[in-house]
Motif scaffolding. Structure first.
Motif, short mmCIF file in Angstrom:
data_model
loop_
_atom_site.label_atom_id
_atom_site.label_comp_id
_atom_site.label_asym_id
_atom_site.label_seq_id
_atom_site.Cartn_x
_atom_site.Cartn_y
_atom_site.Cartn_z
N ASP A 176 0.27 -61.65 -22.04
CA ASP A 176 -0.62 -62.54 -22.19
C ASP A 176 -0.99 -63.31 -22.91
O ASP A 176 -1.10 -64.28 -23.61
N HIS A 208 -14.02 -58.23 -26.07
CA HIS A 208 -13.04 -58.87 -25.28
C HIS A 208 -13.50 -60.24 -25.25
O HIS A 208 -11.83 -60.90 -25.12
N PHE A 232 -8.37 -56.85 -19.31
CA PHE A 232 -8.80 -56.78 -20.39
C PHE A 232 -9.15 -54.85 -20.28
O PHE A 232 -8.39 -53.54 -21.22
N GLY A 258 -5.96 -64.71 -25.27
CA GLY A 258 -5.75 -64.26 -24.48
C GLY A 258 -6.33 -64.52 -23.26
O GLY A 258 -8.09 -65.28 -23.56
N SER A 259 -6.42 -64.60 -22.29
CA SER A 259 -6.99 -65.11 -20.80
C SER A 259 -7.73 -64.21 -19.85
O SER A 259 -7.37 -64.46 -18.42
N SER A 272 -9.95 -62.07 -27.50
CA SER A 272 -9.65 -63.53 -26.36
C SER A 272 -10.01 -64.75 -27.66
O SER A 272 -8.97 -65.92 -27.45
#
Length: 206
Positions: free
Chosen positions: A32, A64, A80, A73-74, A68
């Protein structure tokens, strides 16, 4: 008869009871991102909030969100957690009969640097946890190995003195930290070698 000297046997979890492949989880996170799995793990290990995560000062949702934002990250929270738990192999390392035999003669405990995402997954997945009534996790104690506090909490929970406890870990420094407190520290290499080492200490293993 089991050894009269030892009353508790305390196990680390990762790479002692459950095989861990950090690269698998990092590869999932890296898919990702514009980073390699090695770069992702290096960033996480060096993250200034890694200890907060391991010692329970961050919730899973906050961890998380933090990663992110930091890594870009998405993944959704569910995605996750699935990727995070992919580091854990599905098959346990130790034979169940071995742990069951120990549990009949000794107080078994877990002592691990870990997090709530891993532990909710592990406790639901692996039946062997039923042999471990005492579970000392860094995120619950607010301290992580090799801090003496987490070892003392395990001894307190087992209601034994350090001399009455054996501690097993794959990381030599963590086994040595237990030894400094008066416990018998064993460095885990394989199930066979562990059983031999325990027999040599007078522990009933079969």
């Amino acid at each position: 008869m089991p050894s009269a000297k030892f009353r508790a046997i305390i196990f680390d979890i990762g790479r002692v009871l459950i095989q861990v492949d950090i690269h698998r989880a990092m590869a999932g996170l890296a898919s990702d991102l514009k980073l390699t799995p090695q770069e992702v793990w290096s960033a996480i290990e060096k993250d200034p909030r890694w200890t907060d995560w391991q010692e329970g000062r961050m919730s899973p949702q906050d961890w998380h969100l933090h990663l992110s934002k930091r890594l870009g990250g998405s993944l959704t929270f569910k995605q996750f957690t699935d990727v995070w738990n992919s580091a854990l192999a599905p098959e346990p390392i130790q034979p169940e009969r071995f742990l069951e035999t120990l549990s009949k003669n000794y107080r078994l405990a877990l002592l691990s640097n870990t997090d709530p995402i891993h532990m909710s997954h592990e406790e639901a997945r692996f039946p062997f946890f039923r042999f471990f009534p005492t579970r000392i996790y860094s995120y619950r104690v607010g301290a992580s190995k090799p801090n003496p506090l987490i070892y003392r909490e395990a001894l307190r929970a087992c209601k034994v003195s350090a001399e009455e406890a054996i501690y097993i870990d794959d990381v030599p420094a963590y086994a040595e930290a237990a030894q400094r407190l008066g416990m018998t520290g064993l460095i885990f290499q394989s199930p066979e070698k562990l059983q031999t080492s325990l027999r040599d200490l007078g522990v009933k293993v079969d």
